[in-house]
Design an enzyme around this catalytic site. Structure first.
Site, mmCIF file in Angstrom:
data_model
loop_
_atom_site.group_PDB
_atom_site.id
_atom_site.type_symbol
_atom_site.label_atom_id
_atom_site.label_comp_id
_atom_site.label_asym_id
_atom_site.label_seq_id
_atom_site.Cartn_x
_atom_site.Cartn_y
_atom_site.Cartn_z
ATOM 1 N N LYS A 206 0.837 -1.202 0.000
ATOM 2 C CA LYS A 206 0.000 0.000 0.000
ATOM 3 C C LYS A 206 0.874 1.255 0.000
ATOM 4 O O LYS A 206 0.672 2.169 -0.780
ATOM 5 C CB LYS A 206 -0.920 -0.037 1.221
ATOM 6 C CG LYS A 206 -1.843 1.150 1.322
ATOM 7 C CD LYS A 206 -2.847 0.972 2.446
ATOM 8 C CE LYS A 206 -3.644 2.263 2.630
ATOM 9 N NZ LYS A 206 -4.631 2.161 3.699
ATOM 10 N N GLU A 212 10.367 -4.682 4.685
ATOM 11 C CA GLU A 212 10.447 -6.083 4.269
ATOM 12 C C GLU A 212 10.205 -6.214 2.761
ATOM 13 O O GLU A 212 10.947 -6.899 2.046
ATOM 14 C CB GLU A 212 9.386 -6.923 5.002
ATOM 15 C CG GLU A 212 9.606 -7.093 6.486
ATOM 16 C CD GLU A 212 8.936 -6.005 7.313
ATOM 17 O OE1 GLU A 212 8.712 -4.894 6.769
ATOM 18 O OE2 GLU A 212 8.667 -6.260 8.504
ATOM 19 N N GLY A 266 -5.067 -1.879 4.868
ATOM 20 C CA GLY A 266 -4.247 -3.001 4.384
ATOM 21 C C GLY A 266 -4.912 -4.346 4.618
ATOM 22 O O GLY A 266 -4.993 -5.191 3.728
ATOM 23 N N ARG A 267 -5.438 -4.546 5.833
ATOM 24 C CA ARG A 267 -6.009 -5.870 6.161
ATOM 25 C C ARG A 267 -7.419 -6.043 5.618
ATOM 26 O O ARG A 267 -8.057 -7.065 5.861
ATOM 27 C CB ARG A 267 -5.942 -6.112 7.679
ATOM 28 C CG ARG A 267 -6.532 -5.007 8.520
ATOM 29 C CD ARG A 267 -6.157 -5.145 9.998
ATOM 30 N NE ARG A 267 -6.631 -4.003 10.772
ATOM 31 C CZ ARG A 267 -5.954 -2.879 10.936
ATOM 32 N NH1 ARG A 267 -4.757 -2.737 10.375
ATOM 33 N NH2 ARG A 267 -6.430 -1.897 11.659
ATOM 34 N N GLU A 352 -4.916 -6.869 14.828
ATOM 35 C CA GLU A 352 -4.410 -5.557 14.428
ATOM 36 C C GLU A 352 -5.549 -4.535 14.460
ATOM 37 O O GLU A 352 -5.329 -3.350 14.692
ATOM 38 C CB GLU A 352 -3.771 -5.618 13.031
ATOM 39 C CG GLU A 352 -2.871 -4.427 12.741
ATOM 40 C CD GLU A 352 -1.985 -4.609 11.504
ATOM 41 O OE1 GLU A 352 -0.808 -4.979 11.652
ATOM 42 O OE2 GLU A 352 -2.475 -4.362 10.387
ATOM 43 N N HIS A 383 -4.035 -33.350 17.480
ATOM 44 C CA HIS A 383 -2.848 -34.110 17.886
ATOM 45 C C HIS A 383 -1.738 -33.179 18.368
ATOM 46 O O HIS A 383 -0.579 -33.579 18.439
ATOM 47 C CB HIS A 383 -2.375 -34.981 16.720
ATOM 48 C CG HIS A 383 -3.409 -35.988 16.327
ATOM 49 N ND1 HIS A 383 -3.523 -37.217 16.939
ATOM 50 C CD2 HIS A 383 -4.445 -35.912 15.452
ATOM 51 C CE1 HIS A 383 -4.559 -37.871 16.421
ATOM 52 N NE2 HIS A 383 -5.135 -37.093 15.517
ATOM 53 N N LYS A 511 9.065 -0.686 14.477
ATOM 54 C CA LYS A 511 9.695 -0.347 13.185
ATOM 55 C C LYS A 511 10.682 0.798 13.380
ATOM 56 O O LYS A 511 11.787 0.793 12.836
ATOM 57 C CB LYS A 511 8.631 0.116 12.183
ATOM 58 C CG LYS A 511 7.702 -0.944 11.659
ATOM 59 C CD LYS A 511 6.807 -0.323 10.590
ATOM 60 C CE LYS A 511 5.599 -1.168 10.254
ATOM 61 N NZ LYS A 511 4.636 -0.494 9.411
HETATM 62 O O1 F6P Z 1 1.867 -4.411 9.976
HETATM 63 C C1 F6P Z 1 1.636 -3.059 9.744
HETATM 64 C C2 F6P Z 1 1.163 -2.799 8.352
HETATM 65 O O2 F6P Z 1 1.030 -1.419 8.218
HETATM 66 C C3 F6P Z 1 -0.145 -3.510 8.026
HETATM 67 O O3 F6P Z 1 -1.264 -2.865 8.481
HETATM 68 C C4 F6P Z 1 -0.046 -3.604 6.548
HETATM 69 O O4 F6P Z 1 -0.964 -4.535 6.056
HETATM 70 C C5 F6P Z 1 1.389 -4.019 6.377
HETATM 71 O O5 F6P Z 1 2.073 -3.268 7.371
HETATM 72 C C6 F6P Z 1 1.979 -3.836 5.010
HETATM 73 O O6 F6P Z 1 1.966 -2.504 4.602
HETATM 74 P P1 F6P Z 1 2.160 -2.103 3.067
HETATM 75 O O7 F6P Z 1 1.052 -2.670 2.299
HETATM 76 O O8 F6P Z 1 2.150 -0.603 3.077
HETATM 77 O O9 F6P Z 1 3.480 -2.647 2.614
#
Ligand code: F6P
Length: 544
Positions: A206, A212, A266-267, A352, A383, A511
């Protein structure tokens, strides 16, 4: 308003106190119609909550919470595009992403978002047709055989979970892989079996700044450029983002960038272009059926009264278990291998969203919100951790999900799967008293001494509450409705708990500290400001 100060809340606290010593098995024995009065149907779904520790009287009080918190007014605010995510000054309009074209406008401010939504869907469909039709060619002229989606959190979990859930609908000639973890092992193992010539990357973020995703995207780009040269990037990378300027800076052709909007959390973004890898994995018709299922659940949520409203009922039962019976967790137990990633997906959606410490007025909460959600596909969980649920002495509300028909029909499997699912909820509800166990062991021919020794180990307290959601089958329509069900459940809870479910400030601090620690770890900044533990860990990594 603090919900705990409402009259309905106080009545519920009294009802919980009065019900403290009541056993589920006794409630079933006392009322033959318990299942009939505490289960609901929607389409060909069944939600059985008769094994929850509720009565019709406590349910009526719970419905009162829906009314006093004015859930219908909050639904109206969401649908009107109000900035209900007030700490980020954004609307929460994921419902627009699955609204059919003929249903008319959805406004965000004064702007109708529907033309943009439908335009982006058409663009995704055209792209999917090019990939599936083998018209999209890589830099060497070969068609694409493998898609690697790079994203994390909301930009990964939804399409990843749904791709596994719809394994029975998978496109026969296209492999879709997901990479999320910053640990290089994730990308390295995904790339090990792939050929740059036939691989296409979808960079899904987003913000297009997430560490990452940007690190994995840079390493993927390096892997491709090393093999095919810089000019190949345009044929092997596409992006999904709200930040199209950053996408262009990465070197991705704007033609190959799919947009979404800041009013999509995002979620809550599976339904947007974030779902592109899923649409490629299962085909665009199936993706549209997923949207149709979610929309059908939206319509149900908007119109059904609380006693029949599936998302509302799940929310009210969770509030009952957590705020009145003292549960601090919920086990999600899908008896479906294909729904194996659902617990992980819902961990983000629920925790979240509703793992919050202040209310809508910024005041600290004096009541609990989202429980810890955990779980695993049945029967594997049986199990592993069911021992604790049966005899560990903790209150663990369980949510079973099963399908009447299998998605992979191997003879003899599905009936056994269903038998295990229903047997577990029965055992958790009923338990087995010491007297019953003693009688059973004695009847099996054991000596009195053996019986006395073993009966305490083999007795079960029961009274563990559970809900069972029975779907007709796992297909794109029902999966869409299932995910939307949980989205709206989270929303109802947030309204009653008086919190904002659409922000996530709690993930920011870690972060920020990671950003400050990186120069210390690589040795370009001193460790002076660190606590002794963090300094010791850094020093150990640097071999000091
Ligand atoms: O974990 C925090 C967060 O902001 C989530 O809400 C989001 O889904 C994720 O990081 C990834 O963010 P982006 O889509 O901006 O890479």
């Amino acid at each position: 308003m603090n919900p705990a100060t409402r009259a309905a809340w106080k009545s519920l606290a009294h009802a919980a106190e009065a019900a403290r010593d009541v056993q589920l098995r006794d409630m079933f024995a006392a009322d033959e119609r318990r299942f009939a009065s505490l289960s609901v149907r929607w389409n060909d779904w069944l939600l059985d909550y008769s094994k929850q520790r509720v009565t019709t009287a406590s349910m009526t009080l719970l419905h009162g919470l829906w009314q006093t918190a004015d859930v219908p007014a909050w639904i109206a605010r969401m649908r009107a595009g109000e900035a209900i995510n007030y700490s980020e000054e954004r609307a929460a309009l994921h419902i627009a992403l699955r609204q059919p074209a003929h249903k008319g406008p959805i406004l965000c401010g004064r702007q109708d978002v529907m033309p943009g939504v439908l335009g982006e869907l058409d663009k995704m469909q055209r792209f999917a047709a090019q990939i599936h039709g083998r018209h999209w060619r890589g830099a060497t002229g070969e068609p694409i055989s493998d898609i690697v989606s790079i994203g994390i959190g909301g930009s990964d979990l939804g399409p990843r979970m749904a791709t596994q859930a719809l394994a029975a609908f998978r496109h026969p000639e296209l492999n879709v892989h997901y990479v999320a973890n910053l640990d290089g092992a994730d990308l390295a193992t995904a790339l090990a079996a792939l050929q740059p010539r036939t691989t296409l990357f979808i960079i899904a973020s987003k913000t297009f700044t997430t560490q990452e995703t940007m690190q994995n995207a840079a390493s993927a780009r390096h892997w491709l450029v090393q093999a095919l040269g810089e000019a190949a990037v345009a044929r092997h990378f596409v992006a999904v983002s709200t930040n199209l300027a950053e996408v262009a800076r990465f070197g991705i052709d704007p033609e190959n960038a799919f947009a979404f909007w800041d009013w999509v959390g995002g979620r809550y973004s599976l339904w947007s272009a974030i779902g592109l890898p899923l649409a490629l994995a299962v085909g665009f018709d199936h993706f549209r059926q997923l949207l149709a299922g979610a929309h059908a659940m939206d319509e149900h949520f908007f119109s059904a009264p609380p006693a029949e409203n599936l998302p509302g009922l799940l929310a009210l039962l969770e509030i009952w278990n957590c705020n009145f019976l003292g549960a601090n967790n919920r086990a999600l137990l899908p008896y479906s291998q294909s729904l194996g990633l659902l617990p992980r997906y819902l961990q983000q959606l629920e925790m979240e969203s509703n793992g919050k410490q202040v209310d809508r007025q910024g005041l600290p909460l004096d009541y609990t919100t989202a429980p810890v959600l955990w779980g695993e596909a049945g029967t594997n969980g049986q199990h592993a951790f069911y021992q604790l649920i049966h005899q560990g002495g903790r209150l663990v509300p369980c949510e079973f999900i099963a399908c009447r028909q299998p998605d992979f029909d191997l003879r003899g499997h599905h009936e056994k799967l269903l038998a295990n699912c229903f047997a577990q909820s029965e055992a958790l509800m009923r338990g087995r008293t010491l007297a019953e166990t003693t009688a059973e062991l004695a009847a099996s021919g054991m000596t009195a001494e053996q019986v006395a020794l073993l009966a305490p180990y083999r007795s079960f307290p029961g009274n563990q509450p559970s809900t069972t959601l029975l779907l007709p089958r796992l297909d794109p329509f029902n999966l869409g409705a299932l995910v939307a069900l949980y989205e709206h459940k989270v929303f109802v809870e947030s309204v009653i708990w008086n919190i904002n479910p659409f922000d996530q400030w709690g993930v920011e601090y870690g972060k920020q500290l990671a950003g400050r620690l990186l120069p210390v770890i690589v040795g370009t900044a001193p460790a002076e400001h660190l606590d002794s533990s963090t300094a010791g860990l850094v020093a150990a990594c640097r071999g000091n």
